[in-house]
Every structure is written in structure tokens, then in C-alpha cells.
Scaffold this active site. Sequence first.
Site, mmCIF file in Angstrom:
data_model
loop_
_atom_site.group_PDB
_atom_site.id
_atom_site.type_symbol
_atom_site.label_atom_id
_atom_site.label_comp_id
_atom_site.label_asym_id
_atom_site.label_seq_id
_atom_site.Cartn_x
_atom_site.Cartn_y
_atom_site.Cartn_z
ATOM 1 N N CYS A 84 0.805 -1.224 0.000
ATOM 2 C CA CYS A 84 0.000 0.000 0.000
ATOM 3 C C CYS A 84 0.836 1.271 0.000
ATOM 4 O O CYS A 84 0.307 2.360 -0.234
ATOM 5 C CB CYS A 84 -0.933 -0.001 1.205
ATOM 6 S SG CYS A 84 -2.080 -1.393 1.220
ATOM 7 N N HIS A 345 -8.642 3.805 -2.499
ATOM 8 C CA HIS A 345 -7.287 3.309 -2.254
ATOM 9 C C HIS A 345 -6.807 2.405 -3.395
ATOM 10 O O HIS A 345 -6.673 1.198 -3.229
ATOM 11 C CB HIS A 345 -7.258 2.566 -0.914
ATOM 12 C CG HIS A 345 -5.913 2.088 -0.495
ATOM 13 N ND1 HIS A 345 -4.737 2.693 -0.874
ATOM 14 C CD2 HIS A 345 -5.561 1.025 0.292
ATOM 15 C CE1 HIS A 345 -3.711 2.041 -0.340
ATOM 16 N NE2 HIS A 345 -4.189 1.025 0.368
#
Length: 532
Positions: A84, A345
Site C-alpha cells: 500500500c 485506495h
Amino acid sequence: MGRKVYVVGVGMTKFEKPGRRDNFDYPEMAKEAGTKALQDAGIAYDKVEQACVGFCYGDTTSGQRAVYELGLTGIPVYNVNNACSTGSTALFMAKQLIEGGIADCVMALGFEKMQRGALKMGFTDRASPMEKHMQVVMNTFGIAHTPFAPQMFGNAGKEHMQKYGTKVEHFAKIAWKNHKHSVNNPYSQFQDEYTLEEILASPMIHEPLTKLQCCPTSDGSGAAILASEDFVIKNNLQHQAVEIVSMAMATDLPSSFEENSCIKMVGFDMTKKAADKVFNQAGLTRDDVDVVELHDCFSCNELLTYEALGLCPPGKGGDMVDRGDNTYGGKYVINPSGGLISKGHPLGATGLAQCSELCWQLRGLAGKRQVKNAKLALQHNIGLGGAAVVTIYRMGFPEYHRSSITTVGVSASANEADFKSAAMFQEIKKALDSDGANIVKKMKGIICFKVKSADGKEGIWFVDAKNGNGSVSFGGNLKPDVTISMADEDLVNLMMGKLNPQDAFFKGKLKMSGNMGLAMKLKEIQPKKAKL
């Protein structure tokens, strides 16, 4: 420390639910974000010397395929994958290339084309990078039949509740705040406001996390153009150059796994290590910070990160939430973009979207999201497996910036596609692409067009016919030599020769301020069939 490094251009796509937008494969995403960043910087792609490109889901050289949409210039392209924190890792690499004197202009680009639903392991025939994390979960709360990512962060939230008395409402208030912030962000996947009761009543994913406290999977891209001080000065970019004051990456420590703490397993100590390093390097304190974009993949993690970054003491995150010190009117404004929870995201793009938001905030271009008098910005991006990247930004040449702010971006809800005149500016861009040096020689000025659509949205275009080969940008904060304000339809008619400029001026349809002589040179950039 090596040379100073500046962000001179940023751009991103709107983040979308996977598969929702047609013709939105990763090359198209990257082209849109990369083009916006180049236009923001006012430079052509051939000025970029290297590219660091981040993504998690894709074949090996997807980075090359992505930047080929911007140009085939033969530059080195590095493919980056760091979970991430992939986008900020690409940014970190680009920064080091400039800092070390290897290049003067580098693009950091990130994108992701994701599958719907919870993240899944890609391989089952080899060791998982999350094995040590799974062992901590087994040793503490046990493995549950819920998606593993919310399990890890939800369990960290449970541990915080047990240790410090934090309430489920504290986590829910964070999600409420981020959804509320996203209402003013046109790039956000969701722009819906919810009550605290609605947040708490949404479907339970893994206690204490309800659905509205979890980030979604997303498609999207972000980009940043980084440059050396010499490049900034040579290209007259001082008015918009945002300095990367300090930046650090840290990975897991023994405490991440040996202490059987879910809080430390999800990155508390590596975030603290990176944060301490950047503040020490910069010679700044947490009290100097005005605006923060941090990794709120789940509401629990935002609260934990307050403490890991040192924005409040350990165990006091709940008090910080109750005081409102994480939003407008409080000590810090945290995730004005809406954060991952509401903005979305797409893994490879997240760090670069955070960078974009903070650059807009520091340059005064965040519209209704603008944090008043924002001077110092803090970014935090984390990926389990693991990598935490923490960055401090400020305006690099504040004396230039103060004198250049004469206009402020675009309406928070406005996009180029909302304006008929967008096609005219595309034609102007084509003219500059083909004969920019000659046009710049004749015009020697920057024109700002303030355009109002039929439904009241305001868009601002800058036509830079003063620097290099010229450029066209939607939004920005260049210092114009002349500003022209018109209704969308009237501007199209004027540029196509259907509206007489004298008549338009005396009827109040055309308003001008600044260098009128430059305005008379508009014929140099009009479409060829038009008459002035």
C-alpha cells in the site's frame, strides 16, 4: 543530505469503483494523471529524465507500458511494488535520484486497476510475505472468518481499546470526519456525508470496524514531477515549487512481531521510526505541522497513526478525536481529501494522491477543502510487509509564491469536461506543441482565462506563452499578465469569430484586467478558422 528536491507538478485521476469507468485501463489512467502533472509543471515529457512507476496488480513491465502513453523517449523506467506504500515509495526513489545528482527532473507515477471485493493473496505455492503478521494474529485474537486486512487493523483497534479505554465511537468519529471532508473533493470515489449513527450501523466487517470505516478497492492513478533547484530556476517554477524538506522510509523492527502486539504488527514502530527521522532531519516539531494526509486504510489505523507520528502521546488518540484536533478548527486538519476511507485506495496511486493533495494545500489551490494558512504539510503512507514512508513538505520559494497567488484553482466540483471551451484549449495546446517556441517569442506573456459554465461552475485555464515552448493547464497558480473572464459559451463564440470582441466588452460579456496589449495578441493562439 544531498541536493534540495522540489515537487513542481502534480496530477491525478478521479478514483473510481473498479470497473465503473469505461476505457479506464491502466495506460489510460497513467496518461491522464501524468499529463495533468506535466501540464501543472508547464513542461513537456521530453524534459523528464527518469521515471519511477508504482503498481501492485499487473505484469512485470506495466510501468513502461504506462509511460509509453506520455512519450517514447528511451528513459530508464523503474517498476515499484511496496504494497500500500507503493506510490510513496516511487516518490522516495525519484527524490533520491535528484538528491544524489543523478537526474534533474524525474516523474513518479502510480496506478492500480483492482478487482472488486477484499484483497486476496496472489500465490499459494510459496511463503507469504504476511506469515509473521498472521502468527501475531493467531497468538493474540486468533484467526477469524473475515477478510485478513480488516482483521489485522481491527484487532489493533481492539488492543488499543483494552489498553487505553478507547471507545468504538472514537474510530467511528474518524470515519465520519473523513467522509465529511470528501464531500468537497471532486477526485474522491465517494462524496457522501453520513451521520455517526449511520457509520456505526453499517454492516460489521470485523469488530470494531463497520463497512463505512474501511477503505474500498479502487481504480486510479496519481503522478508528481520532481526537480532539482537548478531545474526549478531554469524553468521559472519558483512560484509553485513545493520543497520535500525531509523524507524517510522504515521497515519492520523486531518489536513488530516479537512482542505479540497487533498495534506494533500493523506498523506503529516503523511509522514512529520514520517520523522521528524526518522531524530530526528537518529540525522541526510536530507543532509546526498544519495539514496531514495519513494512511487511514481503516479508521483504527488513523487513530493509531496519530500516536505513532507523535501528533499526540500514546493512548491519547481518543482524546484528540474528542477535542476535534483532527479537523478544521482544531490543531491539525487530517485527511482533508477524505482519506483512503472515502477518497479510495488504488494501492499504487495512493501515496501520489496524498502528495497531490498536500501540494494543492500548500499552494492554496484546494478550493473548499483549503486549510487556512497551511505552511507545513506531513504525509504518511504505509504498506504491510512492510514499509512506512513519512514526508514533510513546504513551499520552496515562499517569496515567489506569495506574489503569484492572484487566482485560486477551480470550483471544487468542476472538471474540464464541464466546459464547452475545453475543446478550444485543446486546440491551443496543439498549436503550442507544434509551434510553441515561435508563439512564445511573439506573445511573451501568461493569460489566465476564468470561465463560468451554464450551471455556475468556474474553471480556470492558464495559457503560458512566456516560458519554454509554452503550455496550457487547467487550474494552477501562475502569475498572469492578463486575466480574461467570460461565460463558457461566449468564450467559444469569441474564439471562433462568432462574437465581436468590442461588442462583447461593451456589453459586459468580456472582462479583462492586466496587460491589454497581450490580450490583443490572442490571434496568435486562436484556431486557424477563427477571426478576432
